[in-house]
Design an enzyme around this catalytic site. Structure first.
Site, PDB file in Angstrom:
ATOM      1  N   LYS A  19     -15.458   7.883  -4.573  1.00  5.17           N
ATOM      2  CA  LYS A  19     -15.986   9.241  -4.299  1.00  5.17           C
ATOM      3  C   LYS A  19     -15.921  10.142  -5.530  1.00  5.17           C
ATOM      4  O   LYS A  19     -16.852  10.872  -5.824  1.00  5.17           O
ATOM      5  CB  LYS A  19     -15.168   9.915  -3.187  1.00  5.17           C
ATOM      6  N   ARG A  93     -13.102  16.538   7.521  1.00  4.97           N
ATOM      7  CA  ARG A  93     -12.467  15.268   7.885  1.00  4.97           C
ATOM      8  C   ARG A  93     -12.356  15.096   9.399  1.00  4.97           C
ATOM      9  O   ARG A  93     -11.953  14.040   9.864  1.00  4.97           O
ATOM     10  CB  ARG A  93     -11.077  15.195   7.265  1.00  4.97           C
ATOM     11  N   ARG A 127      -3.749  -1.269  -8.917  1.00  4.79           N
ATOM     12  CA  ARG A 127      -3.514  -0.087  -9.764  1.00  4.79           C
ATOM     13  C   ARG A 127      -2.051   0.029 -10.166  1.00  4.79           C
ATOM     14  O   ARG A 127      -1.178  -0.028  -9.312  1.00  4.79           O
ATOM     15  CB  ARG A 127      -3.885   1.186  -8.981  1.00  4.79           C
ATOM     16  N   ARG A 160       2.509   2.979  -7.536  1.00  2.22           N
ATOM     17  CA  ARG A 160       2.831   4.120  -6.674  1.00  2.22           C
ATOM     18  C   ARG A 160       2.988   3.648  -5.233  1.00  2.22           C
ATOM     19  O   ARG A 160       2.331   2.698  -4.811  1.00  2.22           O
ATOM     20  CB  ARG A 160       1.697   5.154  -6.718  1.00  2.22           C
ATOM     21  N   ARG A 171      -3.428   3.757   5.313  1.00  3.91           N
ATOM     22  CA  ARG A 171      -4.304   4.884   4.960  1.00  3.91           C
ATOM     23  C   ARG A 171      -5.750   4.617   5.371  1.00  3.91           C
ATOM     24  O   ARG A 171      -6.446   5.500   5.856  1.00  3.91           O
ATOM     25  CB  ARG A 171      -4.256   5.128   3.442  1.00  3.91           C
TER      26      ARG A 171
END
Length: 216
Positions: A19, A93, A127, A160, A171
Site C-alpha cells: 500500500k 477500516r 524482514r 520485530r 494480523r
C-alpha cells in the site's frame, strides 16, 4: 499529470500488500495529496493533542480506538486540505468509518490490493531490522551483505515482534475479518476496483492505467 477535476480515492490492502509504495506512486504520478491514517495517528500521539491523548490511552489499555474518534481525526485533517484531490490510506477500516466518510465526501474510487496471504507472510517474515537506524532488510530481495548483521555498522539485525509468522498470521486474519464488510460496502456502491498479484511492480502498471483512464 494535471488533474482536470477534483478526484478522491481510497487505497486498501492488508499489511505488507505494498500500500505504501502504491500510494506514493499514485500521489507522485497524479498529484493527489496523500493522507495515511497511521502517520496521522502517530503524529497526534507524539504531539499530545486532545485526540492523540485519547487514542494513546485506548492503545495503552489494549483497547481499540473508537470509530468516532478515528473518523473525527481523519475528517478534520481532510477539511484542512480544502478543495483538493486526495488519496486516503488506512481509512476507513470499518463500515461505520466508511459511512462517516461518505456523509461528508464523495469518494470516486476505492483501490483494493489483493495480494495472497501466503505471499505477504513470506514477505513480512523475511524482514529483518537494524533497530538503532531503522534500516530494513529482506532476506528474499534485499538481503544484508552478511547474514544477520547490518551492512553499515555490523551490528546484529532483529526480527520485530510484528514480523514473526504467528503475529503476521494473526494480523492478516484480523484484517480480513474487519475489512471484508468495508469492501462489500464499497462494492455495493460500484466504486471498488480490485488489483490482484504477488508483486507491487507488476500490480502498479494496472493501477496506473486504470487511474489514467478514470481521470482523462
Amino acid at each position: 499529470m494535471v488533474l482536470q477535476r477534483i478526484f478522491r480515492a481510497v487505497v486498501m490492502g492488508p499489511p505488507g500488500s505494498g500500500k505504501g509504495t502504491v500510494s506514493s506512486r499514485i500521489t507522485k504520478t497524479f498529484g493527489l495529496k496523500h493522507l495515511s491514517s497511521g502517520d496521522l495517528l502517530r503524529a497526534n500521539i507524539e504531539s499530545k493533542t486532545e485526540l492523540g491523548l485519547l487514542m494513546k490511552s485506548c492503545i495503552d489499555h489494549g483497547q481499540l480506538v473508537p470509530d468516532d474518534v478515528i473518523s473525527r481525526l481523519i475528517l478534520s485533517d481532510l477539511r484542512k486540505m480544502g478543495n483538493s484531490s486526495w488519496l486516503l490510506d488506512g481509512f476507513p477500516r470499518t463500515v461505520s468509518q466508511a459511512e462517516a466518510l461518505d456523509g461528508v465526501y464523495s469518494v470516486d474510487t476505492v483501490i483494493n490490493l489483493d495480494v495472497p496471504f501466503q505471499t505477504i507472510k513470506e514477505r513480512l517474515t523475511s524482514r529483518w531490522t537494524h533497530l538503532p537506524s531503522g534500516r530494513v532488510y529482506n532476506t528474499d530481495f534485499n538481503p544484508p551483505k552478511v547474514a544477520g548483521v547490518d551492512d553499515v555498522t555490523g551490528e546484529p539485525l532483529v526480527q520485530r515482534d510484528d514480523d514473526t509468522p504467528e503475529t503476521v498470521t494473526r494480523r492478516l486474519k484480523a484484517y480480513q475479518t474487519q475489512t471484508e464488510p468495508v469492501l462489500e460496502y464499497f462494492r455495493s456502491k460500484g466504486i471498488l476496483e480490485v488489483f490482484s498479484g504477488t508483486e507491487t511492480n507488476k500490480i502498479w502498471p494496472h493501477v496506473q492505467t486504470f487511474l489514467t483512464r478514470k481521470l482523462s
